[in-house]
Design an enzyme around this catalytic site. Structure first.
Site, PDB file in Angstrom:
ATOM      1  CD  GLU A 124       1.682  12.552   8.997  1.00  0.00           C
ATOM      2  OE1 GLU A 124       0.847  12.601   9.891  1.00  0.00           O
ATOM      3  OE2 GLU A 124       2.456  11.584   8.820  1.00  0.00           O
ATOM      4  CD  GLU A 128       5.466   5.539  10.186  1.00  0.00           C
ATOM      5  OE1 GLU A 128       5.320   5.552  11.424  1.00  0.00           O
ATOM      6  OE2 GLU A 128       4.594   5.141   9.404  1.00  0.00           O
ATOM      7  CD1 TRP A 223       6.373   6.269  16.118  1.00  0.00           C
ATOM      8  CD2 TRP A 223       4.815   4.780  16.739  1.00  0.00           C
ATOM      9  NE1 TRP A 223       5.761   5.799  14.980  1.00  0.00           N
ATOM     10  CE2 TRP A 223       4.807   4.896  15.326  1.00  0.00           C
ATOM     11  CE3 TRP A 223       3.917   3.920  17.356  1.00  0.00           C
ATOM     12  CZ2 TRP A 223       3.923   4.149  14.532  1.00  0.00           C
ATOM     13  CZ3 TRP A 223       3.039   3.184  16.557  1.00  0.00           C
ATOM     14  CH2 TRP A 223       3.047   3.309  15.163  1.00  0.00           C
ATOM     15  CB  THR A 234      -0.908  -1.449  15.468  1.00  0.00           C
ATOM     16  OG1 THR A 234      -2.085  -0.830  14.958  1.00  0.00           O
ATOM     17  CG2 THR A 234       0.163  -0.406  15.690  1.00  0.00           C
TER      18      THR A 234
END
Ligand SMILES: *[C@@H]1O[C@H](CO)[C@@H](O)[C@H](O)[C@H]1NC(C)=O
Length: 268
Positions: A124, A128, A223, A234
């Site tokens: 990947e 972000e 998201w 998180t």
């Protein structure tokens, strides 16, 4: 916390967040299974202007049960209620090259916008973006300096991290900018408005890592890093729990231009 510590935290927590949300899981990983063949893009260019689309365009797959709207603004990815995670990806793969995505990221505490090159063997190359600059104070950053996640994964293992971008009046949640990733067997570069913000050479990667070298699809989406069900770290990484007061939160992608370095017929 210093900016440096903050940035390394970004990398570590980014990993946790993405696993929590399952976004790293390919439907079939050819390192561990016999997988159906996939489409490699046969041309050296692919371009789409989403402002001209009125429905889901050819060559893109929208995630099950999610909605991406196509309007005169472009492709709109909206987080409007708990559980929303609008995202879509190309139905074809590129091998080396570059993409340019003209986009405006979603605002909002706990909201993450992303553009990700990802392969079936879990390589990947990421962008972000946090809607509230990962909760850094003051917000918005008075110096116009935003931290942007640029994680790299090779075969599912991450090495970090983040880049910072500074420009007068850079306001990624209210302005369109061009975000690009260039990648081949020798290097990876991330660009904002054609300025390099991070560069990695294949000759100087961390010991034990493998330079990403498998065909990639491009995935775009939003998201809820700050969903209250996510783990504490998180949620911290994402800038805090989602604050619905400002919802809906929308990322808009105007266009995508992919330059495919090794089109299918000519691939190695
Ligand atoms: C797409 O990118 C290529 C390579 O940079 C460039 O030559 C081409 O003009 C771009 N296409 C559009 C429509 O912007």
């Amino acid at each position: 916390m210093s900016k440096g510590e903050f940035i390394s935290l970004l990398g570590i927590l980014g990993l946790a967040a993405r696993f929590v949300n399952g976004q790293l899981e390919p439907d079939c990983n050819p390192l561990h299974a016999d997988c159906p063949t996939k489409n490699a893009w046969p041309e050296d260019n692919y371009y789409i202007d989403f402002t001209k689309e009125t429905g889901p365009p050819e060559n893109w797959i929208i995630a099950n049960n999610e909605v991406v709207k196509f309007t005169a603004q472009g492709a709109e990815f909206t987080y409007g209620k708990r559980g929303d995670a609008p995202n879509m990806w190309t139905d074809f793969y590129m091998l080396g090259g570059r993409y340019d995505a003209v986009m405006q990221i979603a605002p909002g505490q706990g909201i993450i916008s992303n553009a990700i090159l990802s392969s079936d063997i879990q390589d990947e190359i990421d962008w972000e973006f946090s809607g509230n600059q990962h909760g850094e104070k003051p917000f918005p950053p008075p110096d116009g300096k935003w931290t942007v996640g640029t994680n790299i994964y090779s075969q599912g293992q991450m090495w970090d991290g983040a880049a910072t971008y500074q420009k007068d009046a850079y306001k990624p949640t209210t302005q369109f900018h061009t975000y690009s990733v260039e990648w081949d067997e020798n290097h990876m570069n991330w660009y904002v408005d054609n300025q390099v913000v991070r560069s990695v050479q294949a000759s100087s990667i961390p010991a034990g890592s493998i330079f990403p070298q498998s065909p990639m699809k491009l995935q775009l989406g939003v998201w809820a890093g700050g969903d209250p069900a996510n783990n504490y770290w998180t949620i911290q990484w994402a800038g805090g729990e989602i604050d619905m007061k400002g919802a809906p939160y929308t990322m808009v992608v105007r266009s995508v231009n992919i330059t495919n370095k090794y089109p299918a017929e000519n691939s190695r």
